[in-house]
Design an enzyme around this catalytic site. Structure first.
Site, PDB file in Angstrom:
ATOM      1  N   GLY A  13       9.219 -14.040   5.294  1.00 28.75           N
ATOM      2  CA  GLY A  13       7.761 -14.221   5.159  1.00 28.75           C
ATOM      3  C   GLY A  13       7.489 -15.665   4.759  1.00 28.75           C
ATOM      4  O   GLY A  13       8.310 -16.559   4.982  1.00 28.75           O
ATOM      5  N   VAL A  79      18.274  -5.110   3.550  1.00 38.22           N
ATOM      6  CA  VAL A  79      19.088  -5.110   2.327  1.00 38.22           C
ATOM      7  C   VAL A  79      18.741  -3.866   1.534  1.00 38.22           C
ATOM      8  O   VAL A  79      17.570  -3.601   1.249  1.00 38.22           O
ATOM      9  CB  VAL A  79      18.804  -6.389   1.492  1.00 38.22           C
ATOM     10  CG1 VAL A  79      19.599  -6.359   0.201  1.00 38.22           C
ATOM     11  CG2 VAL A  79      19.136  -7.630   2.305  1.00 38.22           C
ATOM     12  N   GLU A 171     -12.759  -8.171   5.214  1.00 40.28           N
ATOM     13  CA  GLU A 171     -12.539  -8.608   6.598  1.00 40.28           C
ATOM     14  C   GLU A 171     -12.510  -7.404   7.548  1.00 40.28           C
ATOM     15  O   GLU A 171     -13.095  -7.449   8.637  1.00 40.28           O
ATOM     16  CB  GLU A 171     -11.222  -9.389   6.695  1.00 40.28           C
ATOM     17  CG  GLU A 171     -11.341 -10.783   6.090  1.00 40.28           C
ATOM     18  CD  GLU A 171     -10.006 -11.477   5.811  1.00 40.28           C
ATOM     19  OE1 GLU A 171     -10.041 -12.644   5.411  1.00 40.28           O
ATOM     20  OE2 GLU A 171      -8.939 -10.855   5.980  1.00 40.28           O
TER      21      GLU A 171
END
Ligand SMILES: Cc1cc2nc3c(=O)[nH]c(=O)nc-3n(C[C@H](O)[C@H](O)[C@H](O)COP(=O)(O)OP(=O)(O)OC[C@H]3O[C@@H](n4cnc5c(N)ncnc54)[C@H](O)[C@@H]3O)c2cc1C
Length: 420
Positions: A13, A79, A171
């Site tokens: 990210g 992971v 939004e």
């Protein structure tokens, strides 16, 4: 593949990617692990969920972004466990890897505050899958309504409830209102999408509460001008296949979006360290965890105390922490020689709809068309690849001029159980 790496980064990210690029530029050995093969530009995810953009516009292959750094190895894997004492990771593929330095940048998921059973009816918005599921729900609801003769069922299908009036909720509410009143306005014969109801539910006393109250008030008015019903000081008590119980009022709906809470990735539990109430790792002022100066947690996964305030879960926070930690690693700075991390706040912005946005930078507050242009520009500049900038720019110009949304596809993928 090797079994031991100088630096392992979990998550591609904003935090992990920025750390990798900085280390790659210094030709440092890095293994980057992500369970997906792409870097996701989450700030524009709501536009995929509301059919404005296609998934590939905001998801970029990590291998493409990092191809010019030969010292970086990338693997797509999950992971499952981190052993901080042995400096080892266990992967879903059953591989075990060792590290000298570890950067955990695994982000966050939504939190239903102990009501995980609500998720099946009220998806959150964090991943591409989430966005596509919401898009499927919204578009299918109008299609199903067109076939209906039962007025109550039509109303439930064309009522949209968004829970949480932070940037994502605002939004989403604004974009769904625009779909109903503009994009789809003349597309159906049996129903009138303009009569759709869009609710925005917020437990606090204003929308966008991290902004100045005058900006919250302006945003609320903008939302209302788009037809959104904003309910403040309202708490969700239950969600089921028929709708949402808000306080004592039941809103029948087949469309609910959860934008109300976050918690960090459960992988942090395996670190066996102190976590905050959002399950984030409480880190020290150099982003490392207590007693382990070579293990860092950054971005949405970290609870970082910067002076008086805990840093918010924002892309620039994660990106700056990624670069900061990479500098410590590349310069091999021991614990005592590290300057504390400080976040450089370059202001915040949120959009409500076409030509409607707010921007705050210190005492500067801007609303309306200028803020909206600034919002578009900043988001375009933050996209990693030039290709995405060009595609999104032309998509936005097209939508601005025509009110149309280019990604109105129903793929018959997963949607809410209560719609099918
Ligand atoms: C809908 C939405 C809108 C947003 N809007 C804004 C905005 O307008 N402005 C802003 O500044 N911020 C915004 N944010 C917040 C911003 O996107 C985050 O703060 C930022 O993405 C955090 O970066 P990160 O690197 O910590 O985590 P992420 O970007 O979430 O990346 C985490 C990565 O880790 C990977 N991963 C997780 N667990 C594992 C595992 N066990 N093994 C391998 N890989 C794993 C994931 O696949 C992912 O790629 C928004 C977020 C959302 C969801």
């Amino acid at each position: 593949m090797k079994k031991k790496f100088s630096t392992i980064i979990i998550g591609a990210g904003f935090g992990g990617l920025n750390a990798a690029i900085k280390l790659g530029k210094k030709n440092q050995e890095v293994l980057l692990i992500d369970k997906t093969n792409h870097h996701l530009f989450q700030p524009l995810l709501y536009q995929v969920a509301t059919a404005g953009l296609s998934p590939a516009d905001i998801a970029t292959p990590v291998r493409e972004i990092l191809k010019k750094y030969p010292s970086i190895t990338i693997i797509m894997d999950e992971v499952l466990d981190i052993s901080k004492e042995e400096k080892k990771l266990s992967l879903k593929s059953l591989h075990t890897l060792e590290f000298d330095n570890l950067i955990v940048a695994t982000g966050a998921r939504h939190s239903y505050f102990g009501n995980d059973q609500w998720e099946q009816y009220a998806p959150g918005l964090k991943s591409l899958d989430d966005a596509l599921r919401i898009r499927e729900n919204v578009l299918k609801s109008f299609e199903k309504s067109e076939l209906e003769s039962d007025q109550q069922r039509i109303e439930a299908l064309t009522t949209f409830v968004i829970i949480g009036a932070g940037p994502t909720g605002v939004e989403m509410a604004g974009a769904i209102a625009e779909i109903a009143t503009k994009t789809l306005a003349k597309n159906f014969s049996n129903i009138d999408p303009k009569t759709s109801k869009i609710y925005l539910i917020e437990g606090g006393d204003r929308v966008l509460s991290t902004f100045h109250p005058t900006l919250s008030e302006k945003s609320k008015k903008d939302l209302e001008s788009l037809g959104v019903i904003v309910k403040l000081n309202s708490f969700v008590k239950d969600i089921n296949e028929n709708g949402v119980l808000v306080g004592e009022d039941f809103i029948p709906t087949k469309n609910i979006v959860w934008a109300a809470g976050n918690k960090a990735n459960p992988i942090l539990n395996s670190l066996d360290i102190e976590l905050d109430r959002m399950q984030r790792a409480i880190v020290q002022n150099d982003c490392s965890i207590k007693g382990h100066p070579d293990i860092y947690v950054i971005g949405d996964a970290a609870c970082f105390q910067d002076g008086e305030r805990t840093l918010p879960g924002l892309a620039p926070v994660a990106a700056q922490q990624g670069k900061y930690v990479a500098t410590i690693i590349s310069k091999r700075l021991p614990k005592g020689k590290r300057n504390p991390f400080h976040y450089m706040d370059k202001g915040s912005m949120a959009t409500i709809g076409k030509s409607k946005a707010i921007l705050e930078f210190g005492k500067i507050r801007i609303t309306g068309f200028i803020a909206w242009c600034a919002w578009c520009l900043v988001h375009l500049l933050f996209l990693v690849l030039f290709r995405n900038r060009v595609f999104i720019f032309f998509d936005w110009v097209y939508s601005y001029l025509t009110e149309q949304r280019g990604a109105r596809l129903i793929k018959n993928g997963p949607s809410n159980r209560n719609i099918d």
